[in-house]
Scaffold this motif. Structure first.
Motif, PDB file in Angstrom:
ATOM      1  N   VAL A  70       0.832  -1.209   0.000  1.00  0.00           N
ATOM      2  CA  VAL A  70       0.000   0.000   0.000  1.00  0.00           C
ATOM      3  C   VAL A  70       0.865   1.258   0.000  1.00  0.00           C
ATOM      4  CG1 VAL A  70      -1.662   1.337   1.342  1.00  0.00           C
ATOM      5  CG2 VAL A  70      -1.947  -1.134   1.102  1.00  0.00           C
ATOM      6  N   LYS A  74       0.900   4.486  -2.486  1.00  0.00           N
ATOM      7  CA  LYS A  74       0.760   5.853  -1.999  1.00  0.00           C
ATOM      8  C   LYS A  74       1.930   6.724  -2.447  1.00  0.00           C
ATOM      9  CE  LYS A  74      -2.235   5.547   2.060  1.00  0.00           C
ATOM     10  NZ  LYS A  74      -2.388   5.904   3.482  1.00  0.00           N
ATOM     11  N   ASP A  80      -7.015   6.278  -4.113  1.00  0.00           N
ATOM     12  CA  ASP A  80      -7.428   5.306  -3.102  1.00  0.00           C
ATOM     13  C   ASP A  80      -7.753   3.946  -3.706  1.00  0.00           C
ATOM     14  OD1 ASP A  80      -7.140   7.363  -1.336  1.00  0.00           O
ATOM     15  OD2 ASP A  80      -9.261   7.555  -0.826  1.00  0.00           O
ATOM     16  N   GLN A  83      -4.630   2.026  -4.543  1.00  0.00           N
ATOM     17  CA  GLN A  83      -4.025   1.564  -3.294  1.00  0.00           C
ATOM     18  C   GLN A  83      -4.735   0.305  -2.801  1.00  0.00           C
ATOM     19  OE1 GLN A  83      -4.033   4.825  -0.456  1.00  0.00           O
ATOM     20  NE2 GLN A  83      -3.497   6.279  -2.071  1.00  0.00           N
ATOM     21  N   VAL A  84      -6.059   0.339  -2.890  1.00  0.00           N
ATOM     22  CA  VAL A  84      -6.869  -0.793  -2.453  1.00  0.00           C
ATOM     23  C   VAL A  84      -6.600  -2.018  -3.322  1.00  0.00           C
ATOM     24  CG1 VAL A  84      -9.247  -1.652  -2.490  1.00  0.00           C
ATOM     25  CG2 VAL A  84      -8.712   0.482  -1.313  1.00  0.00           C
ATOM     26  N   LEU A 118      -3.153   1.746   4.701  1.00  0.00           N
ATOM     27  CA  LEU A 118      -4.264   2.556   4.188  1.00  0.00           C
ATOM     28  C   LEU A 118      -4.707   3.613   5.192  1.00  0.00           C
ATOM     29  CD1 LEU A 118      -6.519  -0.196   2.539  1.00  0.00           C
ATOM     30  CD2 LEU A 118      -5.175   1.526   1.336  1.00  0.00           C
ATOM     31  N   TYR A 164     -11.870   2.700   0.834  1.00  0.00           N
ATOM     32  CA  TYR A 164     -11.394   2.030   2.040  1.00  0.00           C
ATOM     33  C   TYR A 164     -12.503   1.233   2.711  1.00  0.00           C
ATOM     34  CZ  TYR A 164      -7.113   4.887   1.825  1.00  0.00           C
ATOM     35  OH  TYR A 164      -5.932   5.477   1.447  1.00  0.00           O
TER      36      TYR A 164
END
Length: 201
Positions: A70, A74, A80, A83-84, A118, A164
């Protein structure tokens, strides 16, 4: 952007697929964790079949796999959702590692690492919930299940974005699915506590 996303997903899977528990058992005891206890290559099965110190190292490595994936996304400035996706790729690698015939761990530690990366306050709160339950009941699987169920609620309370929240729901379902045999034993009252040996599934 697309190439960077695909690259990070591939990196996430390969990081997640590092078989830390399997290697620890092979190097220290000459055993295949997939043939011992629960058959999982995670830290809990290492604890039961190899020892406390190796289990702690495996736990930290597995947490690191999820967090690093993650943090890489970033640091690349990706949104987001990317990242997920990278974090989920690490979970997939841990659960279904290509090196071990797609049979790995239950993704609790790697999932913790992903959520520390996260949203670290949520990750710490979830870990605190895990520690509280295990301190009372001394059953790792129960602590994992309770923490997994609490994760989406903690994410909602924190006011995190939709990406998230969605991944917290996915992670909860993955953990519950991977612990389905443990849940059956919990209901039957036969799930072992810390210090007890677990029979093969």
């Amino acid at each position: 952007m697309i190439l960077t996303t695909l690259l990070l997903i591939a990196i996430g899977y390969l990081l997640g697929a590092i078989p830390s528990g399997y290697l620890a058992a092979r190097w220290l005891k000459g055993i295949d964790l997939r043939d011992c206890g629960s058959g999982s290559t995670g830290a809990t099965n290492v604890l039961r079949n190899v020892g406390k110190a190796p289990a702690l190292v495996v736990f930290l490595v597995d947490v690191g796999k999820g967090a690093l994936t993650v943090l890489l996304a970033k640091s690349a400035g990706l949104n987001d959702w990317v990242q997920v996706l990278a974090g989920l790729a690490a979970l997939a690698g841990h659960i279904w590692p290509i090196w071990l015939g797609w049979k790995g761990g239950k993704a609790v530690a790697t999932g913790l690492g992903m959520f520390l990366g996260l949203a670290w306050p949520v990750g710490l709160a979830c870990f605190g919930l895990f520690i509280a339950v295990i301190s009372i009941f001394r059953i790792v699987s129960l602590s994992s299940v309770v923490a997994a169920i609490g994760l989406p609620l903690l994410m909602l309370i924190s006011g995190s974005g939709s990406a998230y929240v969605v991944v917290s729901l996915v992670a909860m379902l993955l953990v519950l699915w991977r612990h389905r045999s443990n849940i059956q034993r919990l209901i039957a009252g036969t799930e072992p506590r810390i210090g007890q040996k677990q029979s093969a599934n």
